[in-house]
Enzyme design. Structure first.
Site, mmCIF file in Angstrom:
data_model
loop_
_atom_site.group_PDB
_atom_site.id
_atom_site.type_symbol
_atom_site.label_atom_id
_atom_site.label_comp_id
_atom_site.label_asym_id
_atom_site.label_seq_id
_atom_site.Cartn_x
_atom_site.Cartn_y
_atom_site.Cartn_z
ATOM 1 C CB CYS A 171 38.995 54.837 33.350
ATOM 2 S SG CYS A 171 40.324 53.708 32.861
ATOM 3 C CG HIS A 215 40.992 47.971 23.741
ATOM 4 N ND1 HIS A 215 42.007 47.188 23.235
ATOM 5 C CD2 HIS A 215 40.655 47.413 24.925
ATOM 6 C CE1 HIS A 215 42.266 46.200 24.064
ATOM 7 N NE2 HIS A 215 41.457 46.322 25.100
ATOM 8 C CB CYS A 275 44.794 50.100 35.696
ATOM 9 S SG CYS A 275 43.413 50.617 36.729
ATOM 10 C CG HIS A 296 40.818 41.407 27.999
ATOM 11 N ND1 HIS A 296 41.603 42.095 28.898
ATOM 12 C CD2 HIS A 296 40.088 42.350 27.344
ATOM 13 C CE1 HIS A 296 41.353 43.394 28.797
ATOM 14 N NE2 HIS A 296 40.437 43.566 27.858
ATOM 15 C CD GLU A 330 41.711 43.538 33.929
ATOM 16 O OE1 GLU A 330 41.207 43.275 35.031
ATOM 17 O OE2 GLU A 330 41.258 44.418 33.151
ATOM 18 C CB THR A 357 39.230 45.983 36.194
ATOM 19 O OG1 THR A 357 39.934 46.304 34.985
ATOM 20 C CG2 THR A 357 40.188 45.351 37.185
ATOM 21 C CB CYS A 408 37.167 49.941 36.593
ATOM 22 S SG CYS A 408 37.471 51.680 36.353
#
Length: 207
Positions: A14, A43, A98, A126, A128, A166, A196
């Site tokens: 992205c 990743h 991001c 995770h 994030e 996201t 996202c």
């Protein structure tokens, strides 16, 4: 056996991840190696190994970065305590978070200021989720799928909002939201989509 490979479109990284990769490459160009990166920028083993070959060093924690060095925060974002740790060690921090993750961080901070209970839908552990939770640790509780909904406890059912990681599956997230709304009919939604758009587009392409 003959096999056929189907290429989905769109596919690949992205814009937020592309931006983070470019940030590491530009830092290496400007400052020379080594440049330290907190957590893998994406990743993808091929991309990580390519950046390592250019002089990027990936670390898990800020204390692994030598004092005074350059550290890049990955696209997943970090908690405010990580920024404080970097400043305390005299690190030159470059933020490659991001923009959409930053938006979720700001939503979490704003709802916490208004004393909401925040139900963060995401995967435990995770990067994030850890970063977003760090924005308001006293107000956020993680909901890792519909099976977690039964254990959720809030102070005021009329003052609760959900946010999300996201990069989740849209379908799975909405199943969790539906289960939460069954328990808390006045559950508020984030002001705009947290998942996202690039993630959604790639999921639709695979479907």
């Amino acid at each position: 056996m003959n096999r056929r490979v189907l290429l989905a479109a769109p596919r690949g990284c992205c814009a937020g991840v592309d931006r983070a990769i470019a940030t590491v490459e530009k830092a290496l160009e400007l400052y020379g190696p080594p440049v330290y990166v907190r957590h893998e920028i994406v990743h993808n083993t091929h991309i990580i190994n390519t950046l390592k070959d250019k002089g990027a060093i990936f670390v898990e924690e800020t204390h692994e970065v030598p004092e005074g060095s350059i550290v890049i925060f990955s696209a997943h974002g970090v908690a405010p305590t990580v920024r404080e740790q970097a400043a305390a060690r005299g690190l030159r921090a470059i933020d490659a978070t991001c923009p959409l993750v930053t938006k979720v961080h700001k939503e979490a901070a704003r709802f916490a200021e208004q004393d909401y209970d925040i139900l963060l839908i995401g995967h435990e552990g995770h990067e994030e989720v850890i970063g977003t939770s760090g924005e308001a640790p006293d107000h956020i509780q993680l909901v890792d799928g519909p099976h977690d909904v039964a254990s959720v406890q809030v102070r005021a059912p009329d003052k609760v909002v959900w946010l999300s990681q996201t990069t989740l599956s849209v379908d799975e997230t909405m199943r969790t939201v539906t289960a939460l709304k069954d328990r808390y009919p006045n559950l508020q939604s984030p002001p705009s989509d947290d998942i996202c758009y690039a993630t959604q587009n790639r999921q639709m392409a695979v479907k």
